[in-house]
Enzyme design. Structure first.
Site, mmCIF file in Angstrom:
data_model
loop_
_atom_site.group_PDB
_atom_site.id
_atom_site.type_symbol
_atom_site.label_atom_id
_atom_site.label_comp_id
_atom_site.label_asym_id
_atom_site.label_seq_id
_atom_site.Cartn_x
_atom_site.Cartn_y
_atom_site.Cartn_z
ATOM 1 C CG HIS A 16 78.550 76.529 -22.653
ATOM 2 N ND1 HIS A 16 77.938 75.598 -21.837
ATOM 3 C CD2 HIS A 16 78.909 75.858 -23.776
ATOM 4 C CE1 HIS A 16 77.925 74.423 -22.460
ATOM 5 N NE2 HIS A 16 78.505 74.551 -23.636
ATOM 6 C CG HIS A 18 83.184 73.074 -25.590
ATOM 7 N ND1 HIS A 18 83.226 71.955 -24.789
ATOM 8 C CD2 HIS A 18 81.887 73.480 -25.606
ATOM 9 C CE1 HIS A 18 81.999 71.693 -24.345
ATOM 10 N NE2 HIS A 18 81.172 72.602 -24.823
ATOM 11 C CG ASP A 20 87.814 70.417 -27.472
ATOM 12 O OD1 ASP A 20 86.921 71.239 -27.178
ATOM 13 O OD2 ASP A 20 87.742 69.209 -27.165
ATOM 14 N N GLY A 185 79.023 65.609 -23.766
ATOM 15 C CA GLY A 185 78.925 64.422 -24.609
ATOM 16 C C GLY A 185 77.496 63.951 -24.802
ATOM 17 C CG HIS A 213 77.324 70.100 -22.056
ATOM 18 N ND1 HIS A 213 78.478 70.355 -21.341
ATOM 19 C CD2 HIS A 213 77.470 70.747 -23.252
ATOM 20 C CE1 HIS A 213 79.280 71.115 -22.077
ATOM 21 N NE2 HIS A 213 78.696 71.368 -23.240
ATOM 22 C CD GLU A 216 74.114 70.832 -27.045
ATOM 23 O OE1 GLU A 216 74.613 71.440 -28.011
ATOM 24 O OE2 GLU A 216 74.801 70.135 -26.277
ATOM 25 C CG HIS A 237 73.571 73.727 -24.617
ATOM 26 N ND1 HIS A 237 73.819 74.655 -25.604
ATOM 27 C CD2 HIS A 237 74.694 72.984 -24.485
ATOM 28 C CE1 HIS A 237 75.066 74.473 -26.058
ATOM 29 N NE2 HIS A 237 75.612 73.476 -25.385
ATOM 30 C CG ASP A 295 78.644 75.253 -27.629
ATOM 31 O OD1 ASP A 295 79.384 74.788 -26.745
ATOM 32 O OD2 ASP A 295 77.708 74.604 -28.132
ATOM 33 C CG ASP A 296 82.029 73.774 -29.740
ATOM 34 O OD1 ASP A 296 83.076 73.257 -29.316
ATOM 35 O OD2 ASP A 296 80.908 73.558 -29.225
#
Length: 359
Positions: A16, A18, A20, A185, A213, A216, A237, A295-296
């Site tokens: 998991h 992303h 971007d 989202g 997702h 979360e 999540h 994640d990010d």
């Protein structure tokens, strides 16, 4: 950022993360300058001060960060191929030997998408082309850094009109790095709306893997919907599952995989508890099927080691637990059976488990 040796210095699997949310700040600055796109700062430190943070906030606060830097990357073929390539390099350095990276093709396009994201002017890069440039970058990275990479295409909850095309792109690029569909989202938007549901029904019919997702920041109801209506195989999540013990027991029985992201859950406000009382601990104690993921990492200024460090220092995770969760991640990966067997063998070998015939 942490210093010192990694907490778990053996091969890892990450499911998991992303694309971007995992871009090098240097690359953002390079393309911002090259394309004449205004960025909030012109040095790496300055940029990170604006787009990353390390104290708990809301999911909305987190999502607003993308608008600060995505205009420098979106709509540019070279930028998109490069962020995919550099992502693979980044993960190889972290000791990850298999990774599934996810993104929304529409959020990187500037043509054939309505509305055009990030206030870009209309260009000529379609979501379809975005996927082919990401694939090229990932495949070049695989060759150069000797790790295995697959990708997951995201539908966006608040943009149901994009979902039919996301599904078509999953079909078109099936196993050309793409292995699954995701729904990301705002969780307050009902996932069962017809475009999302149809895309997931068709994905199931075509044998395209599914993750969602859910839970979360949303309630356990969102997880129930993901499992019962969208027929998801994994939950992104899922911390709020414990609001519904019956549902949790059902998912344990079904061996549904939870893609957990401890550091992310702290910074997005998804989990308000201390790490010592974090839902991850319950998953671990109950022998649930889960993985740890970053994640990010750009926005959270982290690496996969950040999450392992939290698990070790605050949740009493042992080396044995880290091995187990990586094996579970490999088993729950969206690889073809033969590739999955090879990945598992690599892990068993690296973990000194081959002799014990544990598979």
């Amino acid at each position: 950022m942490e210093s010192g040796p990694p907490v778990f210095d053996k091969p890892k699997v990450e499911l998991h993360v992303h694309l971007d949310g995992a871009i090098k700040p240097e690359t953002i600055l390079y393309f911002g300058k090259k394309r004449g796109i205004h960025l909030p700062a012109d040095t790496v430190d300055g940029l990170l001060k604006q787009i990353s943070y390390d104290e708990p906030e809301t999911l909305t606060h987190f999502l607003q960060k993308f608008a600060l830097y995505m205009p420098a990357i979106a709509g540019d073929r070279e930028a998109i191929q490069r962020i995919a390539y550099e992502f693979v390099e980044m993960k190889a350095k972290e000791g990850v030997i298999y990774v599934e990276v996810r993104y929304s093709p529409h959020l990187l396009a500037n043509c054939g998408v309505d509305p055009i994201p990030w206030n870009q002017k209309k260009g000529d890069l379609t979501p379809d082309e975005v996927v082919s440039f990401v694939n090229q970058g990932l495949k070049d990275g695989e060759k150069d850094f000797n790790i295995k990479v697959k990708s997951i295409l995201c539908c966006m909850r608040n943009k149901p009109s994009w979902s039919p095309e996301v599904l078509e792109l999953c079909k078109k690029y099936w196993n050309d790095t793409v292995v699954a569909i995701d729904l990301a989202g705002d969780e307050s938007v009902i996932a069962a709306c017809s475009d999302h549901r149809k895309a997931y029904e068709e994905a199931e019919r075509c044998g395209i893997h599914r993750t969602v997702h859910a839970g979360e920041v949303g309630t356990s109801e969102v997880i129930k919907e993901a499992v019962n209506i969208l027929k998801t195989e994994r939950i992104g999540h899922g911390y709020h599952i414990f609001e519904d013990e019956q549902l949790y027991k059902q998912l344990l029985k079904q061996n549904i995989h939870f893609e957990l992201c401890p550091w992310s859950s702290h910074l997005t406000g998804a989990c308000k508890t201390s790490f010592e009382e974090h839902p991850v601990i319950r998953f671990m104690k109950d022998g649930a099927n889960y993985s740890l993921n970053s994640d990010d990492p750009l926005i959270f200024r982290s690496t996969i080691d950040t999450d392992y460090r939290i698990a070790r220092d605050h949740m009493k995770f042992t080396e044995g637990e880290f091995k187990k969760l990586n094996i579970n991640a490999a088993k729950s990966s969206f690889l073809k059976e033969q590739d999955k067997k090879e990945l598992l063998y690599k892990l068993y070998e690296a973990y000194g488990m081959v002799k014990s015939k544990e598979f």
